[in-house]
Every structure is written in C-alpha cells, then in structure tokens.
Design a protein around this motif. Structure first.
Motif, PDB file in Angstrom:
ATOM      1  N   ASP A   8     -38.409 -56.573  50.505  1.00 24.51           N
ATOM      2  CA  ASP A   8     -37.522 -56.286  51.629  1.00 24.51           C
ATOM      3  C   ASP A   8     -38.236 -56.513  52.966  1.00 24.51           C
ATOM      4  OD1 ASP A   8     -35.591 -55.563  49.799  1.00 24.51           O
ATOM      5  OD2 ASP A   8     -35.867 -53.406  50.091  1.00 24.51           O
ATOM      6  N   ARG A   9     -39.459 -56.065  53.056  1.00 23.30           N
ATOM      7  CA  ARG A   9     -40.222 -56.234  54.306  1.00 23.30           C
ATOM      8  C   ARG A   9     -40.515 -57.709  54.580  1.00 23.30           C
ATOM      9  NH1 ARG A   9     -43.021 -51.460  56.446  1.00 23.30           N
ATOM     10  NH2 ARG A   9     -42.328 -49.701  55.194  1.00 23.30           N
ATOM     11  N   ILE A  10     -40.877 -58.443  53.554  1.00 22.88           N
ATOM     12  CA  ILE A  10     -41.128 -59.880  53.729  1.00 22.88           C
ATOM     13  C   ILE A  10     -39.854 -60.576  54.184  1.00 22.88           C
ATOM     14  CG2 ILE A  10     -41.661 -62.029  52.505  1.00 22.88           C
ATOM     15  CD1 ILE A  10     -43.618 -60.332  50.773  1.00 22.88           C
ATOM     16  N   ALA A  11     -38.731 -60.219  53.566  1.00 27.75           N
ATOM     17  CA  ALA A  11     -37.455 -60.815  53.951  1.00 27.75           C
ATOM     18  C   ALA A  11     -37.112 -60.487  55.395  1.00 27.75           C
ATOM     19  CB  ALA A  11     -36.350 -60.339  53.012  1.00 27.75           C
ATOM     20  N   LEU A  12     -37.341 -59.249  55.801  1.00 21.40           N
ATOM     21  CA  LEU A  12     -37.055 -58.870  57.179  1.00 21.40           C
ATOM     22  C   LEU A  12     -37.968 -59.599  58.167  1.00 21.40           C
ATOM     23  CD1 LEU A  12     -36.387 -55.055  56.729  1.00 21.40           C
ATOM     24  CD2 LEU A  12     -34.741 -56.800  57.404  1.00 21.40           C
ATOM     25  N   ILE A  13     -39.233 -59.752  57.821  1.00 26.72           N
ATOM     26  CA  ILE A  13     -40.166 -60.485  58.690  1.00 26.72           C
ATOM     27  C   ILE A  13     -39.723 -61.931  58.840  1.00 26.72           C
ATOM     28  CG2 ILE A  13     -42.526 -61.403  58.827  1.00 26.72           C
ATOM     29  CD1 ILE A  13     -43.418 -58.684  57.564  1.00 26.72           C
ATOM     30  N   LEU A  14     -39.333 -62.555  57.732  1.00 21.80           N
ATOM     31  CA  LEU A  14     -38.856 -63.939  57.797  1.00 21.80           C
ATOM     32  C   LEU A  14     -37.586 -64.046  58.636  1.00 21.80           C
ATOM     33  CD1 LEU A  14     -39.546 -65.139  54.160  1.00 21.80           C
ATOM     34  CD2 LEU A  14     -40.607 -66.014  56.243  1.00 21.80           C
ATOM     35  N   ASN A  15     -36.715 -63.052  58.547  1.00 21.00           N
ATOM     36  CA  ASN A  15     -35.511 -63.067  59.364  1.00 21.00           C
ATOM     37  C   ASN A  15     -35.830 -62.871  60.841  1.00 21.00           C
ATOM     38  OD1 ASN A  15     -32.796 -63.354  57.987  1.00 21.00           O
ATOM     39  ND2 ASN A  15     -33.983 -62.123  56.556  1.00 21.00           N
ATOM     40  N   ILE A  16     -36.820 -62.074  61.146  1.00 19.53           N
ATOM     41  CA  ILE A  16     -37.243 -61.911  62.536  1.00 19.53           C
ATOM     42  C   ILE A  16     -37.788 -63.232  63.069  1.00 19.53           C
ATOM     43  CG2 ILE A  16     -38.970 -60.800  64.021  1.00 19.53           C
ATOM     44  CD1 ILE A  16     -38.556 -58.290  62.183  1.00 19.53           C
ATOM     45  N   ILE A  17     -38.606 -63.909  62.269  1.00 19.56           N
ATOM     46  CA  ILE A  17     -39.124 -65.226  62.668  1.00 19.56           C
ATOM     47  C   ILE A  17     -37.965 -66.183  62.919  1.00 19.56           C
ATOM     48  CG2 ILE A  17     -40.394 -67.263  61.845  1.00 19.56           C
ATOM     49  CD1 ILE A  17     -42.251 -65.234  60.366  1.00 19.56           C
ATOM     50  N   GLY A  18     -37.000 -66.194  62.008  1.00 20.04           N
ATOM     51  CA  GLY A  18     -35.839 -67.064  62.170  1.00 20.04           C
ATOM     52  C   GLY A  18     -35.026 -66.715  63.398  1.00 20.04           C
ATOM     53  N   GLY A  19     -34.849 -65.432  63.652  1.00 17.97           N
ATOM     54  CA  GLY A  19     -34.100 -65.004  64.827  1.00 17.97           C
ATOM     55  C   GLY A  19     -34.782 -65.390  66.122  1.00 17.97           C
ATOM     56  N   ILE A  20     -36.094 -65.220  66.167  1.00 15.82           N
ATOM     57  CA  ILE A  20     -36.852 -65.635  67.357  1.00 15.82           C
ATOM     58  C   ILE A  20     -36.748 -67.138  67.545  1.00 15.82           C
ATOM     59  CG2 ILE A  20     -39.190 -65.847  68.319  1.00 15.82           C
ATOM     60  CD1 ILE A  20     -39.747 -63.064  67.040  1.00 15.82           C
ATOM     61  N   ASN A  21     -36.876 -67.888  66.468  1.00 11.71           N
ATOM     62  CA  ASN A  21     -36.781 -69.345  66.556  1.00 11.71           C
ATOM     63  C   ASN A  21     -35.407 -69.769  67.070  1.00 11.71           C
ATOM     64  OD1 ASN A  21     -38.200 -71.894  66.071  1.00 11.71           O
ATOM     65  ND2 ASN A  21     -36.587 -72.262  64.573  1.00 11.71           N
ATOM     66  N   TRP A  22     -34.333 -69.148  66.514  1.00 11.91           N
ATOM     67  CA  TRP A  22     -32.985 -69.486  66.988  1.00 11.91           C
ATOM     68  C   TRP A  22     -32.780 -69.073  68.438  1.00 11.91           C
ATOM     69  CZ3 TRP A  22     -29.809 -72.951  65.551  1.00 11.91           C
ATOM     70  CH2 TRP A  22     -29.794 -73.374  64.236  1.00 11.91           C
ATOM     71  N   GLY A  23     -33.376 -67.963  68.848  1.00  8.85           N
ATOM     72  CA  GLY A  23     -33.302 -67.568  70.252  1.00  8.85           C
ATOM     73  C   GLY A  23     -33.961 -68.590  71.165  1.00  8.85           C
ATOM     74  N   LEU A  24     -35.125 -69.078  70.746  1.00 13.92           N
ATOM     75  CA  LEU A  24     -35.811 -70.114  71.525  1.00 13.92           C
ATOM     76  C   LEU A  24     -35.000 -71.400  71.589  1.00 13.92           C
ATOM     77  CD1 LEU A  24     -39.480 -69.609  70.291  1.00 13.92           C
ATOM     78  CD2 LEU A  24     -38.585 -69.141  72.582  1.00 13.92           C
ATOM     79  N   ILE A  25     -34.372 -71.750  70.480  1.00 15.29           N
ATOM     80  CA  ILE A  25     -33.527 -72.952  70.465  1.00 15.29           C
ATOM     81  C   ILE A  25     -32.337 -72.759  71.408  1.00 15.29           C
ATOM     82  CG2 ILE A  25     -31.961 -74.344  69.049  1.00 15.29           C
ATOM     83  CD1 ILE A  25     -33.913 -73.800  66.675  1.00 15.29           C
ATOM     84  N   GLY A  26     -31.698 -71.607  71.349  1.00 17.37           N
ATOM     85  CA  GLY A  26     -30.524 -71.357  72.168  1.00 17.37           C
ATOM     86  C   GLY A  26     -30.820 -71.283  73.652  1.00 17.37           C
ATOM     87  N   ILE A  27     -31.929 -70.663  74.006  1.00 16.29           N
ATOM     88  CA  ILE A  27     -32.248 -70.470  75.423  1.00 16.29           C
ATOM     89  C   ILE A  27     -32.996 -71.663  76.016  1.00 16.29           C
ATOM     90  CG2 ILE A  27     -33.556 -69.032  77.046  1.00 16.29           C
ATOM     91  CD1 ILE A  27     -33.016 -66.675  75.092  1.00 16.29           C
ATOM     92  N   PHE A  28     -33.991 -72.162  75.290  1.00  8.29           N
ATOM     93  CA  PHE A  28     -34.883 -73.188  75.840  1.00  8.29           C
ATOM     94  C   PHE A  28     -34.788 -74.554  75.169  1.00  8.29           C
ATOM     95  CE2 PHE A  28     -37.147 -69.082  76.419  1.00  8.29           C
ATOM     96  CZ  PHE A  28     -37.080 -69.032  77.804  1.00  8.29           C
TER      97      PHE A  28
END
Length: 70
Positions: A8-28
């Motif tokens: 569960d923790r690994i999955a959540l960490i990977l989702n955080i990485i994905g969310g940050i990446n998508w945020g960077l794509i959306g903003i920058f």
C-alpha cells in the motif's frame, strides 16, 4: 497483513510521483519522468508510467477496505 501495508505504501508513493509529474505537465508542460529517463518512448520511462498506472489501480482497493480494524 504487514506485506499489504508495504505494498500500500509503495503504491501510494508511486501515485504521489505520478501526481507530481502530472502537475508539472499541466502547469509547466514539463514531463519529469521523461526528462530523467530519456524521453517518453524510453524503456525506463514506459516502465515508470506502467508502475504508476498499476499502483493507481491498486489504490482503488484502498477506498473499499475497512480501516477501523487496523
């Protein structure tokens, strides 16, 4: 039970990485994963994208678990 918590923790960490990446794509318009691993078509980038997607599917199960007994 402990192994599930680790997954569960690994999955959540990977989702955080994905969310940050998508945020960077959306903003920058900047894909950090592609930049680190050599482009969107690079094998390592595709592996990371796949792991993030699988982790997101795994995290769906977190919505339906009974967390009161933990």
């Amino acid at each position: 039970m402990m192994n599930m918590k680790i997954v569960d923790r690994i999955a959540l960490i990977l989702n955080i990485i994905g969310g940050i990446n998508w945020g960077l794509i959306g903003i920058f318009k900047f894909d950090l994963v592609a930049w680190i691993f050599g482009g969107q078509d690079a094998v390592l980038s595709r592996i990371i994208y796949t792991l993030v997607g699988l982790a997101a599917i795994w995290c769906i199960s977190l919505l339906f678990r009974d967390h009161r007994s933990e």
